[in-house]
Design a protein around this motif. Structure first.
Motif, mmCIF file in Angstrom:
data_model
loop_
_atom_site.group_PDB
_atom_site.id
_atom_site.type_symbol
_atom_site.label_atom_id
_atom_site.label_comp_id
_atom_site.label_asym_id
_atom_site.label_seq_id
_atom_site.Cartn_x
_atom_site.Cartn_y
_atom_site.Cartn_z
ATOM 1 N N UNK A 49 0.823 -1.207 0.000
ATOM 2 C CA UNK A 49 0.000 0.000 0.000
ATOM 3 C C UNK A 49 0.859 1.260 0.000
ATOM 4 N N UNK A 50 1.868 1.305 0.852
ATOM 5 C CA UNK A 50 2.727 2.489 0.904
ATOM 6 C C UNK A 50 3.549 2.632 -0.376
ATOM 7 N N UNK A 51 3.958 1.518 -0.974
ATOM 8 C CA UNK A 51 4.686 1.581 -2.244
ATOM 9 C C UNK A 51 3.809 2.145 -3.354
ATOM 10 N N UNK A 52 2.552 1.744 -3.389
ATOM 11 C CA UNK A 52 1.632 2.274 -4.390
ATOM 12 C C UNK A 52 1.383 3.774 -4.199
ATOM 13 N N UNK A 53 1.278 4.198 -2.959
ATOM 14 C CA UNK A 53 1.074 5.625 -2.683
ATOM 15 C C UNK A 53 2.289 6.428 -3.119
ATOM 16 N N UNK A 54 3.492 5.952 -2.779
ATOM 17 C CA UNK A 54 4.693 6.678 -3.188
ATOM 18 C C UNK A 54 4.874 6.673 -4.703
ATOM 19 N N UNK A 55 4.505 5.594 -5.354
ATOM 20 C CA UNK A 55 4.570 5.546 -6.811
ATOM 21 C C UNK A 55 3.600 6.539 -7.429
ATOM 22 N N UNK A 56 2.391 6.619 -6.878
ATOM 23 C CA UNK A 56 1.393 7.573 -7.349
ATOM 24 C C UNK A 56 1.897 9.004 -7.170
ATOM 25 N N UNK A 57 2.507 9.294 -5.995
ATOM 26 C CA UNK A 57 3.086 10.613 -5.761
ATOM 27 C C UNK A 57 4.176 10.906 -6.792
ATOM 28 N N UNK A 58 5.041 9.957 -7.032
ATOM 29 C CA UNK A 58 6.148 10.138 -7.977
ATOM 30 C C UNK A 58 5.634 10.451 -9.383
ATOM 31 N N UNK A 59 4.645 9.702 -9.830
ATOM 32 C CA UNK A 59 4.090 9.916 -11.169
ATOM 33 C C UNK A 59 3.438 11.297 -11.273
ATOM 34 N N UNK A 60 2.662 11.681 -10.269
ATOM 35 C CA UNK A 60 1.974 12.976 -10.326
ATOM 36 C C UNK A 60 2.934 14.150 -10.206
ATOM 37 N N UNK A 61 3.973 14.019 -9.393
ATOM 38 C CA UNK A 61 4.953 15.099 -9.290
ATOM 39 C C UNK A 61 5.740 15.206 -10.590
ATOM 40 N N UNK A 62 6.044 14.072 -11.192
ATOM 41 C CA UNK A 62 6.767 14.077 -12.463
ATOM 42 C C UNK A 62 5.905 14.698 -13.571
ATOM 43 N N UNK A 63 4.610 14.406 -13.547
ATOM 44 C CA UNK A 63 3.700 14.886 -14.590
ATOM 45 C C UNK A 63 3.279 16.336 -14.358
ATOM 46 N N UNK A 64 2.927 16.687 -13.133
ATOM 47 C CA UNK A 64 2.358 18.004 -12.844
ATOM 48 C C UNK A 64 3.319 18.959 -12.165
ATOM 49 N N UNK A 65 4.450 18.509 -11.729
ATOM 50 C CA UNK A 65 5.411 19.376 -11.068
ATOM 51 C C UNK A 65 5.186 19.426 -9.567
ATOM 52 N N UNK A 66 5.998 20.230 -8.935
ATOM 53 C CA UNK A 66 5.969 20.349 -7.479
ATOM 54 C C UNK A 66 4.721 21.072 -6.986
ATOM 55 N N UNK A 67 4.074 21.835 -7.856
ATOM 56 C CA UNK A 67 2.861 22.562 -7.459
ATOM 57 C C UNK A 67 1.743 21.602 -7.058
ATOM 58 N N UNK A 68 1.728 20.433 -7.665
ATOM 59 C CA UNK A 68 0.719 19.432 -7.311
ATOM 60 C C UNK A 68 0.885 18.998 -5.859
ATOM 61 N N UNK A 69 2.125 18.815 -5.433
ATOM 62 C CA UNK A 69 2.409 18.413 -4.056
ATOM 63 C C UNK A 69 2.040 19.531 -3.083
ATOM 64 N N UNK A 70 2.356 20.765 -3.451
ATOM 65 C CA UNK A 70 2.024 21.908 -2.593
ATOM 66 C C UNK A 70 0.511 22.021 -2.428
ATOM 67 N N UNK A 71 -0.222 21.830 -3.508
ATOM 68 C CA UNK A 71 -1.689 21.894 -3.448
ATOM 69 C C UNK A 71 -2.237 20.800 -2.529
ATOM 70 N N UNK A 72 -1.745 19.581 -2.674
ATOM 71 C CA UNK A 72 -2.213 18.483 -1.835
ATOM 72 C C UNK A 72 -1.892 18.694 -0.366
ATOM 73 N N UNK A 73 -0.683 19.162 -0.078
ATOM 74 C CA UNK A 73 -0.312 19.420 1.317
ATOM 75 C C UNK A 73 -1.144 20.547 1.908
ATOM 76 N N UNK A 74 -1.471 21.555 1.106
ATOM 77 C CA UNK A 74 -2.321 22.643 1.573
ATOM 78 C C UNK A 74 -3.720 22.136 1.917
ATOM 79 N N UNK A 75 -4.262 21.273 1.084
ATOM 80 C CA UNK A 75 -5.600 20.740 1.359
ATOM 81 C C UNK A 75 -5.598 19.840 2.597
ATOM 82 N N UNK A 76 -4.590 19.010 2.748
ATOM 83 C CA UNK A 76 -4.497 18.161 3.938
ATOM 84 C C UNK A 76 -4.289 19.011 5.186
#
Length: 94
Positions: free
Chosen positions: A10-37
């Motif tokens: 489960x944790x490997x899948x989550x980290x893989x999903x994070x890696x793919x989305x950061x690679x595709x959308x950039x660091x702004x995607x991570x900032x947006x998600x952390x802001x919402x959480x």
């Protein structure tokens, strides 16, 4: 043993999903998600922390519930949702 394997998978899948989305959308995607959480953790955590320290008077708890809900909705609607929308526009432009 099987629970550890499920947790690892489960944790490997989550980290893989994070890696793919950061690679595709950039660091702004991570900032947006952390802001919402962060919004959820701060407002919900703050509510429970204050609510359980109030005296056991029902009227005070009801007034606090109404006031806190009103302020939380006001902050989120007028500040946080437009901010997240701006971050979303930057992500979509890329």
């Amino acid at each position: 043993m099987i629970i550890n394997f499920i947790y690892l998978l489960f944790s490997s899948l989550i980290f893989f999903w994070f890696h793919i989305n950061i690679k595709k959308n950039g660091l702004k995607w991570l900032i947006k998600g952390l802001l919402q959480i962060g919004i959820l953790v701060l407002f919900i955590g703050g509510f429970f922390k204050i609510f359980f320290t109030l005296p056991p008077n029902l009227l005070i708890k009801i007034i606090f519930l109404i006031t806190y809900t009103w302020c939380t909705v006001g902050i989120n609607v007028n500040f946080m949702i437009p901010l997240i929308g701006l971050i979303d526009q930057k992500i979509l432009k890329k």
